[in-house]
Design a protein around this motif. Structure first.
Motif, PDB file in Angstrom:
ATOM      1  N   GLN A 166       0.842  -1.195   0.000  1.00  0.00           N
ATOM      2  CA  GLN A 166       0.000   0.000   0.000  1.00  0.00           C
ATOM      3  C   GLN A 166       0.877   1.244   0.000  1.00  0.00           C
ATOM      4  N   ILE A 167       0.471   2.210  -0.818  1.00  0.00           N
ATOM      5  CA  ILE A 167       1.151   3.504  -0.920  1.00  0.00           C
ATOM      6  C   ILE A 167       0.168   4.578  -0.465  1.00  0.00           C
ATOM      7  N   ASP A 168       0.555   5.366   0.499  1.00  0.00           N
ATOM      8  CA  ASP A 168      -0.349   6.376   1.044  1.00  0.00           C
ATOM      9  C   ASP A 168      -0.091   7.779   0.496  1.00  0.00           C
ATOM     10  N   ASP A 169       1.033   7.939  -0.163  1.00  0.00           N
ATOM     11  CA  ASP A 169       1.417   9.257  -0.649  1.00  0.00           C
ATOM     12  C   ASP A 169       2.225   9.066  -1.930  1.00  0.00           C
ATOM     13  N   ALA A 170       1.923   9.872  -2.949  1.00  0.00           N
ATOM     14  CA  ALA A 170       2.628   9.745  -4.220  1.00  0.00           C
ATOM     15  C   ALA A 170       4.132   9.967  -4.060  1.00  0.00           C
TER      16      ALA A 170
ATOM     17  N   LYS B 129       9.778   0.381  -5.921  1.00  0.00           N
ATOM     18  CA  LYS B 129      10.706  -0.010  -4.875  1.00  0.00           C
ATOM     19  C   LYS B 129       9.959  -0.015  -3.546  1.00  0.00           C
ATOM     20  N   LEU B 130      10.421  -0.814  -2.628  1.00  0.00           N
ATOM     21  CA  LEU B 130       9.761  -0.965  -1.340  1.00  0.00           C
ATOM     22  C   LEU B 130       9.619   0.400  -0.662  1.00  0.00           C
ATOM     23  N   PRO B 131       8.382   0.775  -0.243  1.00  0.00           N
ATOM     24  CA  PRO B 131       8.194   2.102   0.350  1.00  0.00           C
ATOM     25  C   PRO B 131       9.001   2.309   1.629  1.00  0.00           C
ATOM     26  N   SER B 132       9.181   1.265   2.422  1.00  0.00           N
ATOM     27  CA  SER B 132      10.019   1.343   3.616  1.00  0.00           C
ATOM     28  C   SER B 132      10.377  -0.076   4.036  1.00  0.00           C
ATOM     29  N   LYS B 133      11.438  -0.218   4.792  1.00  0.00           N
ATOM     30  CA  LYS B 133      11.880  -1.555   5.187  1.00  0.00           C
ATOM     31  C   LYS B 133      10.893  -2.229   6.135  1.00  0.00           C
ATOM     32  N   ASP B 134      10.016  -1.439   6.751  1.00  0.00           N
ATOM     33  CA  ASP B 134       9.034  -1.990   7.681  1.00  0.00           C
ATOM     34  C   ASP B 134       7.678  -2.260   7.022  1.00  0.00           C
ATOM     35  N   ALA B 135       7.579  -1.976   5.727  1.00  0.00           N
ATOM     36  CA  ALA B 135       6.298  -2.134   5.042  1.00  0.00           C
ATOM     37  C   ALA B 135       5.886  -3.605   4.987  1.00  0.00           C
ATOM     38  N   ARG B 136       4.564  -3.836   5.082  1.00  0.00           N
ATOM     39  CA  ARG B 136       4.030  -5.193   5.045  1.00  0.00           C
ATOM     40  C   ARG B 136       3.327  -5.430   3.712  1.00  0.00           C
ATOM     41  N   PRO B 137       3.641  -6.545   3.033  1.00  0.00           N
ATOM     42  CA  PRO B 137       2.933  -6.819   1.779  1.00  0.00           C
ATOM     43  C   PRO B 137       1.468  -7.147   2.042  1.00  0.00           C
ATOM     44  N   LEU B 138       0.609  -6.797   1.106  1.00  0.00           N
ATOM     45  CA  LEU B 138      -0.808  -7.119   1.224  1.00  0.00           C
ATOM     46  C   LEU B 138      -1.011  -8.623   1.032  1.00  0.00           C
TER      47      LEU B 138
END
Length: 201
Positions: A95-99, A111-120
């Motif tokens: 999920q991307i919350d901001d362009a 690319k991964l939005p952050s290292k802590d991001a969780r895949p859906l």
């Protein structure tokens, strides 16, 4: 509908043919068509009703999806972009919350939005639609993409509606070659029509 190179054309020859077509399409012409494709998309109920939109970043002069990204985010709906997990070589959506979070990787993947991001996961995909990239589609929803197979593997287990955004010159009047593992889209949206290839139950 535009003709492909015939029913006996290989995926490789079709890929080269339509890559050349896209790359030589005048920019003003493609931009005008893309705007009309998006106008048609806004008439598609499943897109308007979707709580989550799985999108992609365009490459090789595909339909420009950036207005869709902006539109979904501005509406307060959820947006996700694809990321290729280097450890498993599997496509995952985040999920991307901001362009401003969007960073392009290879093959139009984010690319991964952050290292802590969780895949859906599969529960997140309920009530969603997925835009599927492709260079050419046929009336049955079969497509020729870039040959990596990442999307087909993901779509084999994806429960939502699969949508192809495509200019009419990239819709083949001939059946496209496809294998058992190739997953067709459910709907094609062109600058002049919405074509339902199959019905979801």
């Amino acid at each position: 509908m535009a003709s492909s190179n015939g029913t006996d054309a290989s995926k490789a020859s079709l890929r080269q043919s339509y890559l050349s077509l896209c790359e030589h399409m005048p920019k003003e012409f493609s931009q005008r068509i893309d705007g009309s494709v998006l106008d048609m998309l806004r008439m598609l109920g499943s897109y308007n009703d979707a709580e989550l939109v799985l999108c992609y970043l365009p490459i090789h002069e595909e339909i420009d999806t950036r207005p869709i990204i902006d539109e979904v985010l501005a509406s307060g709906r959820r947006l996700a972009l694809p990321y290729l997990d280097p450890a498993t070589s599997k496509l995952q959506f985040y999920q991307i919350d901001d362009a401003e979070q969007i960073t392009r990787g290879a093959r139009g993947l984010a690319k991964l939005p952050s290292k802590d991001a969780r895949p859906l996961d599969e529960w997140d995909f309920l009530g969603s639609v997925c835009f599927v990239p492709g260079l050419v589609f046929d009336g049955e929803g079969n497509r020729v993409g870039y040959g990596a197979g990442y999307y087909d593997e993901f779509l084999a287990f994806y429960p939502g509606e699969k949508i192809g955004l495509v200019r009419s010159v990239q819709v083949s009047s001939n059946p496209l070659p496809h294998d058992d593992h190739d997953i067709p889209v459910d709907v094609l949206v062109t600058e002049g029509s919405i074509w339902r290839c199959r019905t979801l139950f």
